[in-house]
Motif scaffolding. Structure first.
Motif, PDB file in Angstrom:
ATOM      1  N   LEU A 121       0.442  -1.083   0.071  1.00  0.00           N
ATOM      2  CA  LEU A 121       0.071  -0.333  -0.335  1.00  0.00           C
ATOM      3  C   LEU A 121       0.914   1.462  -0.259  1.00  0.00           C
ATOM      4  N   LEU A 122       2.075   0.984   0.982  1.00  0.00           N
ATOM      5  CA  LEU A 122       3.452   1.796   0.872  1.00  0.00           C
ATOM      6  C   LEU A 122       3.392   3.101  -0.212  1.00  0.00           C
ATOM      7  N   LEU A 123       4.536   2.041  -0.845  1.00  0.00           N
ATOM      8  CA  LEU A 123       5.390   1.156  -2.291  1.00  0.00           C
ATOM      9  C   LEU A 123       4.411   2.233  -3.663  1.00  0.00           C
ATOM     10  N   THR A 124       2.695   1.560  -3.782  1.00  0.00           N
ATOM     11  CA  THR A 124       1.596   2.380  -4.666  1.00  0.00           C
ATOM     12  C   THR A 124       1.086   3.181  -4.300  1.00  0.00           C
ATOM     13  N   HIS A 125       0.800   4.077  -2.981  1.00  0.00           N
ATOM     14  CA  HIS A 125       1.067   4.970  -3.210  1.00  0.00           C
ATOM     15  C   HIS A 125       1.902   6.200  -3.558  1.00  0.00           C
ATOM     16  N   VAL A 126       2.929   6.365  -2.230  1.00  0.00           N
ATOM     17  CA  VAL A 126       3.999   6.732  -2.938  1.00  0.00           C
ATOM     18  C   VAL A 126       4.439   7.066  -4.327  1.00  0.00           C
ATOM     19  N   ARG A 127       4.748   5.771  -5.608  1.00  0.00           N
ATOM     20  CA  ARG A 127       4.728   5.976  -6.592  1.00  0.00           C
ATOM     21  C   ARG A 127       4.090   6.930  -7.423  1.00  0.00           C
ATOM     22  N   SER A 128       2.612   6.767  -7.420  1.00  0.00           N
ATOM     23  CA  SER A 128       1.909   7.537  -7.746  1.00  0.00           C
ATOM     24  C   SER A 128       1.815   8.955  -7.348  1.00  0.00           C
ATOM     25  N   LEU A 129       2.861   9.034  -6.616  1.00  0.00           N
ATOM     26  CA  LEU A 129       3.161  10.455  -6.410  1.00  0.00           C
ATOM     27  C   LEU A 129       3.927  11.234  -7.597  1.00  0.00           C
ATOM     28  N   CYS A 130       5.054  10.608  -7.663  1.00  0.00           N
ATOM     29  CA  CYS A 130       6.277  10.780  -8.462  1.00  0.00           C
ATOM     30  C   CYS A 130       5.466  11.403 -10.333  1.00  0.00           C
ATOM     31  N   ARG A 131       3.769  10.496 -10.218  1.00  0.00           N
ATOM     32  CA  ARG A 131       3.443  11.094 -11.500  1.00  0.00           C
ATOM     33  C   ARG A 131       2.682  12.261 -11.664  1.00  0.00           C
ATOM     34  N   GLU A 132       2.544  12.710 -10.069  1.00  0.00           N
ATOM     35  CA  GLU A 132       2.307  14.049  -9.840  1.00  0.00           C
ATOM     36  C   GLU A 132       3.196  15.161  -9.931  1.00  0.00           C
ATOM     37  N   GLY A 133       4.514  14.042  -9.761  1.00  0.00           N
ATOM     38  CA  GLY A 133       5.940  14.972 -10.208  1.00  0.00           C
ATOM     39  C   GLY A 133       6.678  15.404  -8.613  1.00  0.00           C
ATOM     40  N   LEU A 134       6.087  14.500  -7.567  1.00  0.00           N
ATOM     41  CA  LEU A 134       7.031  14.475  -6.907  1.00  0.00           C
ATOM     42  C   LEU A 134       8.125  13.522  -6.885  1.00  0.00           C
ATOM     43  N   SER A 135       9.165  14.432  -6.135  1.00  0.00           N
ATOM     44  CA  SER A 135      10.827  13.047  -6.856  1.00  0.00           C
ATOM     45  C   SER A 135      10.590  12.223  -5.783  1.00  0.00           C
ATOM     46  N   VAL A 136      11.246  11.238  -5.113  1.00  0.00           N
ATOM     47  CA  VAL A 136      10.847  10.194  -4.237  1.00  0.00           C
ATOM     48  C   VAL A 136      12.787   9.173  -4.051  1.00  0.00           C
ATOM     49  N   LEU A 137      12.958   9.848  -3.191  1.00  0.00           N
ATOM     50  CA  LEU A 137      14.455   8.386  -2.345  1.00  0.00           C
ATOM     51  C   LEU A 137      13.690   7.701  -1.755  1.00  0.00           C
ATOM     52  N   TRP A 138      14.018   6.247  -1.858  1.00  0.00           N
ATOM     53  CA  TRP A 138      13.206   5.964  -0.959  1.00  0.00           C
ATOM     54  C   TRP A 138      14.723   4.323  -0.403  1.00  0.00           C
ATOM     55  N   ALA A 139      15.164   4.420   0.771  1.00  0.00           N
ATOM     56  CA  ALA A 139      15.954   3.846   0.806  1.00  0.00           C
ATOM     57  C   ALA A 139      15.849   2.043   2.026  1.00  0.00           C
ATOM     58  N   THR A 140      15.821   1.887   1.501  1.00  0.00           N
ATOM     59  CA  THR A 140      15.585   0.032   1.831  1.00  0.00           C
ATOM     60  C   THR A 140      16.679  -1.022   1.707  1.00  0.00           C
ATOM     61  N   HIS A 141      16.136  -2.137   2.405  1.00  0.00           N
ATOM     62  CA  HIS A 141      17.012  -3.449   2.158  1.00  0.00           C
ATOM     63  C   HIS A 141      16.707  -4.441   1.162  1.00  0.00           C
ATOM     64  N   MET A 142      15.754  -4.707   1.092  1.00  0.00           N
ATOM     65  CA  MET A 142      13.901  -5.068   0.471  1.00  0.00           C
ATOM     66  C   MET A 142      14.342  -5.176  -0.770  1.00  0.00           C
ATOM     67  N   LEU A 143      14.703  -6.521  -1.875  1.00  0.00           N
ATOM     68  CA  LEU A 143      14.867  -6.159  -3.056  1.00  0.00           C
ATOM     69  C   LEU A 143      14.061  -6.599  -3.625  1.00  0.00           C
TER      70      LEU A 143
END
Length: 238
Positions: free
Chosen positions: A172-194
């Motif tokens: 849910l979090l990933l889908t929501h944040v990725r959708s914000l990029c289509r609105e122009g938001l830049s996202v840096l997502w730090a993770t260890h999960m492949l």
């Protein structure tokens, strides 16, 4: 203009070097995954980009503004979700949101209007009157992301926000944040999960404080799985 430009960045804690000559850039509107095993230096990098630490060497520019020389406009464009939760457990969701809005100069009315919209997008608007202490870990993370977006930043930084969440909550979090990029938001997502990496993502692999690979994720592992390529790269003795 790049959303984020890091040049020759190095940082240490006493005799321990956490980052070595890091260089990377992000285009506006991109979803960039900062991928690395635990201890790779991801949180140190996030702390430098967000101004919690002052870099010992190198430069960081956010939309052209150097954090070292011009910190206010650089940091004003950021929304941040840190690895460690930062909500006040004894305040309600609404109170946490109102406090954040006030810090960014929003009137109470405007802050709560924006809060209602952001919480609704993350399906937690019905919990505004609840104390944060009563929420599950996944709901708290949703609130933190809504809070980080309250002042309408250009750039969102998320550090290991899905650690400990179940599969549905992470998705849910990933889908929501990725959708914000289509609105122009830049996202840096730090993770260890492949499994949080998608082929279209921009990918930066950090290992032992150094950038080992950068590019489009689909180009990282031609002819092999992402897991195999990542393990091969991060098991190298260098």
């Amino acid at each position: 203009m790049t959303a984020l430009a890091i040049e020759n960045l190095s940082h240490g804690f006493g005799a321990r070097r956490a980052l070595y000559d890091v260089n990377l850039s992000m285009e506006p509107g991109s979803f960039t995954v900062l991928l690395g095993p635990n201890g790779a230096g991801k949180t140190t990098l996030v702390s430098l980009v967000t101004g919690l630490y002052s870099a010992q060497q190198g430069d960081i520019r956010i939309f052209g503004h150097s954090i070292r020389r011009d910190p206010l406009p650089a940091l004003a464009s950021l929304g941040v979700v840190f690895q460690m939760p930062t909500l006040d457990l004894d305040l309600t969701v609404a109170q946490n949101m109102a406090y954040h809005g006030a810090l960014h100069g929003l009137s109470r009315r405007e802050g709560m209007e924006r809060a209602g919209k952001e919480l609704a997008r993350l399906e937690v608007s019905d919990r505004q009157g609840d104390k944060v202490r009563a929420l599950s870990g996944g709901l708290r993370r949703r609130v933190e992301i809504a809070r980080a977006l309250l002042h309408r930043p250009q750039f969102l930084i998320v550090d290991e926000a899905t650690a400990g969440l179940d599969v549905a909550g992470r998705q849910l979090l990933l889908t929501h944040v990725r959708s914000l990029c289509r609105e122009g938001l830049s996202v840096l997502w730090a993770t260890h999960m492949l499994d949080e990496v998608e082929p279209a993502d921009q990918l930066v692999v950090l290992h032992r404080g150094s950038v080992r690979w950068t590019g489009e994720a689909r180009e990282f592992a031609p002819g092999q799985t992402l897991e195999a390529a990542f393990l091969q790269l991060t098991r190298s003795p260098s």
